[in-house]
Design an enzyme around this catalytic site. Structure first.
Site, mmCIF file in Angstrom:
data_model
loop_
_atom_site.group_PDB
_atom_site.id
_atom_site.type_symbol
_atom_site.label_atom_id
_atom_site.label_comp_id
_atom_site.label_asym_id
_atom_site.label_seq_id
_atom_site.Cartn_x
_atom_site.Cartn_y
_atom_site.Cartn_z
ATOM 1 N N ASP A 163 0.838 -1.195 0.000
ATOM 2 C CA ASP A 163 0.000 0.000 0.000
ATOM 3 C C ASP A 163 0.873 1.245 0.000
ATOM 4 O OD1 ASP A 163 -2.267 1.917 1.262
ATOM 5 O OD2 ASP A 163 -3.168 0.074 0.536
ATOM 6 N N HIS A 200 -3.346 5.995 4.240
ATOM 7 C CA HIS A 200 -4.119 4.852 3.752
ATOM 8 C C HIS A 200 -3.532 3.535 4.256
ATOM 9 C CE1 HIS A 200 -5.724 2.065 0.557
ATOM 10 N NE2 HIS A 200 -6.785 2.851 0.641
ATOM 11 N N SER A 410 -11.097 -1.011 0.218
ATOM 12 C CA SER A 410 -9.739 -0.967 0.768
ATOM 13 C C SER A 410 -9.708 -1.413 2.211
ATOM 14 C CB SER A 410 -9.185 0.464 0.701
ATOM 15 O OG SER A 410 -8.643 0.766 -0.548
#
Length: 474
Positions: A163, A200, A410
């Protein structure tokens, strides 16, 4: 998919790749991005056949220059893919359609797909945004909350998160005290404002650690550059990530792309073949296009040869009763998990940090759902929003000081990865693929998705969030 946010994100991703001419897929679906003027082929004899076929077609086609057809890079490499340029570098005319037409005949003769566009692989809230993060007070508990149990280095299940990297102060969040990996690059811009999608990877790691405390989580910043990477580069970066620490028990991947053909990614062929021979389980996000179009690599879960090594994950809405409005769906999605309005670590534990919203909310769900979804609330105006300049509306700014609420497949993905890891710990199971199969076989939970009942994983520490629309300012 409603194309507005896709168009807004296109400009953002293009700025992160200034030397790569990017283009969008057909307007009617607006699902994928790709490198203009380039096709991908498998190394060796197939790459040479593709180059010869395109060159011969260009020679016979008025106005096209065969000398611009060339292979970029070595003929053989570990990823097994070759970039073939089909036009002058930087040329405005995209000659790929000519190349693809020429190659269809060659593919028909060989009975095999030889070529594809060079797609952009992106995090699953990037080119298909579920929403943007919302600040949450530190006094509000995480959701899912931390499960019982602790970290034991000798028994911990190894989880690799591919990621964006970890924010600099991630260890200030207790569940991430043992998390290691790459630092998030360039957390803020020149004005000290958080960049889009910073946090994230940290948010995902926080969910994993909450659902499965006895995990050794490593976060690799493979997608640090605006959460996007070319397909031709992605396979090599995945190999680099597993080479650094060996093949883990589980890979949590919240990224992918649809493809023009609907088939898998040529750029990932070699990695997927090697994955199949390992014991590693790839848990992958289904994407946020509200579409049944396969999103790769999650869609490998529907191919028989990858059925036990890939688990694709869709998102449930905040109350857990049915799919989130943005979630992709279809027979290639194997399981659904909470993915709307989850709460986890973002950034700013040491110093509160500002963030400017990039996208505006909608007056109604952009996918046509009738519940108060994240398309509509909480309301804000974004800097990238089309038409904002004509209204004079200023983008909204918020402050983050630790936790955030965020939505997307996600984040459903690390929920499922964590549940597989927690099952391994509880049952003393060392094979993640066996754990996956037993979890799927044992689950009695389901949710309604497009009129059908589908398997659903809901962590014991997850709390449904009532989907009641907050008051809209007059």
């Amino acid at each position: 998919m409603a194309p507005q946010r896709f168009h807004e994100q296109f400009e953002h991703i293009q700025r992160s790749m200034p030397d790569v001419p990017l283009a969008m897929g057909p307007e009617e679906d607006a699902h994928f991005l790709y490198e203009r003027g380039v096709v991908l082929a498998r190394d060796g004899e197939e790459a040479r056949a593709v180059e010869d076929a395109v060159r011969a077609h260009f020679t016979a086609t008025e106005g096209l220059v065969p000398d611009h057809v060339r292979r970029d890079g070595p003929d053989t490499n570990r990823t097994g893919v070759t970039r073939i340029r089909t036009g002058a570098p930087g040329a405005g005319d995209d000659t790929v359609p000519h190349a693809l037409r020429a190659l269809r005949q060659a593919e028909d003769r060989r009975g095999r797909r030889l070529v594809s566009r060079n797609h952009v692989v992106h995090i699953a809230v990037n080119a298909c945004p579920g929403d943007e993060p919302v600040p949450v007070a530190r006094t509000q508990p995480a959701n899912p909350a931390a499960a019982q149990g602790g970290y034991d280095a000798d028994s911990a299940v190894g989880v690799l998160v591919i990621d964006t990297g970890l924010v600099h102060d991630h260890r200030s969040y207790p569940p991430l005290a043992h998390t290691t990996g790459d630092a998030q690059q360039a957390e803020t811009d020149a004005d000290g404002v958080l960049r889009q999608y910073v946090g994230h990877g940290t948010f995902i790691a926080g969910i994993l650690a909450a659902v499965a405390p006895d995990t050794a989580i490593t976060v690799r910043g493979t997608l640090n550059d605006a959460g996007a990477i070319l397909e031709s580069e992605f396979g090599a970066r995945l190999f680099e990530a597993v080479d650094q620490g060996g093949w883990p028990d589980i890979i949590s991947l919240s990224a992918g792309t649809p493809t023009e053909s609907g088939d898998g990614l040529i750029g990932l062929d070699a990695f997927m073949r090697e994955l199949r021979e390992q014991r590693t389980l790839l848990v992958a996000a289904a994407g946020n296009n509200a579409s049944d179009t396969p999103f790769w690599p999650a869609a490998y879960a529907a191919l028989p040869e990858y059925a036990d090594s890939v688990l694709s994950v869709g998102a449930l809405r905040a109350d857990g009763e049915s799919e989130a409005c943005f979630s992709n769906h279809g027979p290639w999605v194997r399981v659904y998990a909470p993915g709307e309005r989850l709460t986890s670590a973002l950034t700013g534990f040491d110093t509160p940090m500002p963030y400017v919203y990039q996208h505006s909310t909608y007056d109604a769900c952009r996918f046509g759902f009738d519940y108060p979804c994240t398309c509509q609330f909480p309301r804000h105006t974004g800097a990238l929003s089309e038409g904002r300049e004509s209204t004079g509306a200023k983008p909204d700014q918020v402050m983050f000081d630790g936790l955030a609420q965020w939505s997307g497949t996600s984040f459903a993905t690390p929920v499922v990865a964590g549940l597989v890891a927690a099952h391994m710990t509880a049952q003393g199971e060392r094979d993640p693929r066996v754990a996956r199969a037993r979890l799927l076989a044992a689950t009695a939970d389901s949710a309604e998705v497009r009129g059908a009942r589908v398997p659903a994983f809901r962590p014991p520490t997850w709390r449904p969030v009532p989907v009641i629309a907050p008051a809209v300012p007059a």
